[in-house]
Scaffold this motif. Sequence first.
Motif, PDB file in Angstrom:
ATOM      1  N   LEU A 196      32.045  26.148  53.196  1.00  0.00           N
ATOM      2  CA  LEU A 196      32.483  25.456  54.020  1.00  0.00           C
ATOM      3  C   LEU A 196      33.513  25.087  52.696  1.00  0.00           C
ATOM      4  O   LEU A 196      32.777  24.937  51.744  1.00  0.00           O
ATOM      5  N   ILE A 197      34.338  25.163  53.040  1.00  0.00           N
ATOM      6  CA  ILE A 197      35.641  24.413  51.591  1.00  0.00           C
ATOM      7  C   ILE A 197      36.268  23.967  52.043  1.00  0.00           C
ATOM      8  O   ILE A 197      37.165  23.268  52.866  1.00  0.00           O
ATOM      9  N   ASP A 198      36.153  22.461  50.978  1.00  0.00           N
ATOM     10  CA  ASP A 198      36.610  21.737  51.585  1.00  0.00           C
ATOM     11  C   ASP A 198      38.554  21.251  50.813  1.00  0.00           C
ATOM     12  O   ASP A 198      38.346  21.299  49.304  1.00  0.00           O
ATOM     13  N   LEU A 199      39.464  22.239  51.312  1.00  0.00           N
ATOM     14  CA  LEU A 199      40.613  21.843  50.817  1.00  0.00           C
ATOM     15  C   LEU A 199      40.637  20.520  50.183  1.00  0.00           C
ATOM     16  O   LEU A 199      42.191  20.393  49.246  1.00  0.00           O
ATOM     17  N   ARG A 200      40.459  19.322  50.331  1.00  0.00           N
ATOM     18  CA  ARG A 200      40.873  18.365  49.867  1.00  0.00           C
ATOM     19  C   ARG A 200      40.200  18.165  48.788  1.00  0.00           C
ATOM     20  O   ARG A 200      40.395  16.753  47.778  1.00  0.00           O
ATOM     21  N   ALA A 201      38.886  19.268  48.394  1.00  0.00           N
ATOM     22  CA  ALA A 201      38.810  18.843  47.258  1.00  0.00           C
ATOM     23  C   ALA A 201      39.037  19.581  45.863  1.00  0.00           C
ATOM     24  O   ALA A 201      39.283  19.670  44.883  1.00  0.00           O
ATOM     25  N   CYS A 202      40.428  20.838  46.413  1.00  0.00           N
ATOM     26  CA  CYS A 202      40.403  21.923  45.688  1.00  0.00           C
ATOM     27  C   CYS A 202      41.594  21.329  45.208  1.00  0.00           C
ATOM     28  O   CYS A 202      42.921  20.637  45.887  1.00  0.00           O
ATOM     29  N   ILE A 203      41.142  21.656  44.016  1.00  0.00           N
ATOM     30  CA  ILE A 203      42.909  21.514  42.924  1.00  0.00           C
ATOM     31  C   ILE A 203      43.477  22.577  42.239  1.00  0.00           C
ATOM     32  O   ILE A 203      44.450  22.255  41.510  1.00  0.00           O
ATOM     33  N   GLY A 204      42.685  23.689  42.684  1.00  0.00           N
ATOM     34  CA  GLY A 204      44.042  25.020  42.400  1.00  0.00           C
ATOM     35  C   GLY A 204      43.859  25.517  40.831  1.00  0.00           C
ATOM     36  O   GLY A 204      44.600  26.411  40.012  1.00  0.00           O
ATOM     37  N   CYS A 205      42.358  24.864  40.214  1.00  0.00           N
ATOM     38  CA  CYS A 205      42.040  25.380  39.321  1.00  0.00           C
ATOM     39  C   CYS A 205      42.373  26.855  38.300  1.00  0.00           C
ATOM     40  O   CYS A 205      41.431  27.084  37.468  1.00  0.00           O
ATOM     41  N   GLN A 206      41.439  27.267  39.535  1.00  0.00           N
ATOM     42  CA  GLN A 206      41.212  29.120  39.572  1.00  0.00           C
ATOM     43  C   GLN A 206      40.106  29.319  39.069  1.00  0.00           C
ATOM     44  O   GLN A 206      39.637  30.641  37.833  1.00  0.00           O
ATOM     45  N   ALA A 207      39.065  28.517  38.516  1.00  0.00           N
ATOM     46  CA  ALA A 207      37.936  27.937  38.118  1.00  0.00           C
ATOM     47  C   ALA A 207      36.747  29.008  38.579  1.00  0.00           C
ATOM     48  O   ALA A 207      36.422  30.104  38.229  1.00  0.00           O
ATOM     49  N   CYS A 208      37.086  29.224  40.139  1.00  0.00           N
ATOM     50  CA  CYS A 208      36.024  30.143  41.063  1.00  0.00           C
ATOM     51  C   CYS A 208      36.944  31.793  40.805  1.00  0.00           C
ATOM     52  O   CYS A 208      35.994  32.785  40.880  1.00  0.00           O
ATOM     53  N   THR A 209      37.866  32.256  40.978  1.00  0.00           N
ATOM     54  CA  THR A 209      38.813  33.155  40.496  1.00  0.00           C
ATOM     55  C   THR A 209      38.076  33.733  39.362  1.00  0.00           C
ATOM     56  O   THR A 209      37.857  34.680  38.879  1.00  0.00           O
ATOM     57  N   VAL A 210      38.325  33.033  38.599  1.00  0.00           N
ATOM     58  CA  VAL A 210      37.995  33.551  36.935  1.00  0.00           C
ATOM     59  C   VAL A 210      36.081  33.649  36.879  1.00  0.00           C
ATOM     60  O   VAL A 210      35.526  34.716  36.154  1.00  0.00           O
ATOM     61  N   SER A 211      35.781  32.882  37.593  1.00  0.00           N
ATOM     62  CA  SER A 211      33.937  33.171  37.530  1.00  0.00           C
ATOM     63  C   SER A 211      33.669  34.423  38.477  1.00  0.00           C
ATOM     64  O   SER A 211      32.512  34.778  37.684  1.00  0.00           O
ATOM     65  N   CYS A 212      34.384  34.452  39.244  1.00  0.00           N
ATOM     66  CA  CYS A 212      33.788  35.486  39.845  1.00  0.00           C
ATOM     67  C   CYS A 212      34.166  37.044  39.485  1.00  0.00           C
ATOM     68  O   CYS A 212      33.298  37.692  39.791  1.00  0.00           O
ATOM     69  N   HIS A 213      35.102  37.170  38.608  1.00  0.00           N
ATOM     70  CA  HIS A 213      35.571  37.782  38.160  1.00  0.00           C
ATOM     71  C   HIS A 213      34.706  38.501  37.582  1.00  0.00           C
ATOM     72  O   HIS A 213      34.431  39.813  36.739  1.00  0.00           O
ATOM     73  N   ILE A 214      34.091  38.047  35.892  1.00  0.00           N
ATOM     74  CA  ILE A 214      33.680  37.422  35.083  1.00  0.00           C
ATOM     75  C   ILE A 214      32.035  38.084  35.502  1.00  0.00           C
ATOM     76  O   ILE A 214      31.479  39.377  34.846  1.00  0.00           O
ATOM     77  N   GLU A 215      31.180  37.342  36.571  1.00  0.00           N
ATOM     78  CA  GLU A 215      30.399  38.011  37.232  1.00  0.00           C
ATOM     79  C   GLU A 215      30.260  38.798  37.865  1.00  0.00           C
ATOM     80  O   GLU A 215      29.241  39.994  37.675  1.00  0.00           O
ATOM     81  N   ASN A 216      30.931  39.392  38.168  1.00  0.00           N
ATOM     82  CA  ASN A 216      31.361  40.730  39.578  1.00  0.00           C
ATOM     83  C   ASN A 216      31.508  41.793  38.433  1.00  0.00           C
ATOM     84  O   ASN A 216      32.291  42.605  39.564  1.00  0.00           O
ATOM     85  N   GLU A 217      31.926  41.691  37.778  1.00  0.00           N
ATOM     86  CA  GLU A 217      32.902  42.948  36.636  1.00  0.00           C
ATOM     87  C   GLU A 217      33.787  43.398  37.345  1.00  0.00           C
ATOM     88  O   GLU A 217      34.305  44.590  37.628  1.00  0.00           O
ATOM     89  N   ALA A 218      35.113  42.952  38.423  1.00  0.00           N
ATOM     90  CA  ALA A 218      36.311  43.493  39.343  1.00  0.00           C
ATOM     91  C   ALA A 218      36.696  43.861  38.013  1.00  0.00           C
ATOM     92  O   ALA A 218      37.171  43.104  37.213  1.00  0.00           O
ATOM     93  N   PRO A 219      37.589  44.987  38.412  1.00  0.00           N
ATOM     94  CA  PRO A 219      38.840  45.675  37.212  1.00  0.00           C
ATOM     95  C   PRO A 219      39.685  44.365  37.559  1.00  0.00           C
ATOM     96  O   PRO A 219      40.225  44.017  37.468  1.00  0.00           O
ATOM     97  N   LEU A 220      40.533  44.635  36.007  1.00  0.00           N
ATOM     98  CA  LEU A 220      42.062  43.036  36.279  1.00  0.00           C
ATOM     99  C   LEU A 220      42.686  43.914  37.099  1.00  0.00           C
ATOM    100  O   LEU A 220      43.272  45.079  37.803  1.00  0.00           O
ATOM    101  N   GLY A 221      43.140  43.097  37.837  1.00  0.00           N
ATOM    102  CA  GLY A 221      44.273  43.127  38.936  1.00  0.00           C
ATOM    103  C   GLY A 221      43.625  43.281  40.288  1.00  0.00           C
ATOM    104  O   GLY A 221      44.567  43.192  41.109  1.00  0.00           O
ATOM    105  N   SER A 222      41.946  42.977  40.618  1.00  0.00           N
ATOM    106  CA  SER A 222      41.633  42.723  42.017  1.00  0.00           C
ATOM    107  C   SER A 222      40.202  42.089  41.997  1.00  0.00           C
ATOM    108  O   SER A 222      39.848  41.579  40.841  1.00  0.00           O
ATOM    109  N   PHE A 223      40.666  41.376  42.783  1.00  0.00           N
ATOM    110  CA  PHE A 223      39.928  39.754  43.103  1.00  0.00           C
ATOM    111  C   PHE A 223      38.818  40.235  44.541  1.00  0.00           C
ATOM    112  O   PHE A 223      39.851  40.313  45.260  1.00  0.00           O
TER     113      PHE A 223
END
Length: 259
Positions: free
Chosen positions: A50-77
């Motif tokens: 469940l994603i509570d959009l009322r609490a999302c501030i668009g900081c992209q911490a989720c994008t960055v942490s996922c990218h690091i954790e799963n070692e996705a290639p640059l430009g793919s998410f």
Amino acid sequence: MDTIRRALLGQIAKLTAGAALVPLSSVASAGMNDQPPRREGDPEKRYGMLIDLRACIGCQACTVSCHIENEAPLGSFRTIVSQYEVAHEGTGDVATFMLPRLCNHCDNPPCVPVCPVQATFQREDGIVVVNNEACVGCAYCVQACPYDARFINEQTQTADKCTFCAHRLDVGLLPACVESCVGGARIIGDLRDPNSQISRMIDEHRQELMVLKPEMGTAPHVFYLGMDERFVSRPDARPAIWDVRDQKGEEVGYEFGSH
């Protein structure tokens, strides 16, 4: 670092289209297609987010942490947060809307039956995963996904996507995106456990919850609270402010890279 930051943060676009509001109850009874048997995972559980959009501030911490954790290639998410500037039709006032995107781990995933080698499959706990040892990189599943949540990993030449960080869930940890969310906007849990946080929130907000593209009949298990109804279907949007480009200098686009 500047290149990485631009690729991660450059998701802003302008909204111009609308879509119908469809309540959560309308997708609860969606049926299964001809899917191969589920395997692996805990059959006693059914994970959802469940994603509570009322609490999302668009900081992209989720994008960055996922990218690091799963070692996705640059430009793919595996996950992103699209940022939209929404103009009020009457006054012209502009506001920003954040929309986290990831695999929806559908109960009726269209990506599964199209795989010619059954490399994409659904675990018994509902998580959709890819067996990279079996995947032949045909990209049928990439084309079948209505949420643009898959890509061909240029390093492995196999299909790649969000897995709810199943490797972390299996050992009692939270997915990287959930753990790093500074606003606590992402809640993951067992939908079969009535005492889990996600089950309690669904009970409390059932009439307010929405899913993406319910008309596709996929029964997605990523639910949104605080969603603007115009975002239920893919909005008619155009890139703005930044041109987001990959390592080859090609435009990435306003949603997922490689799509």
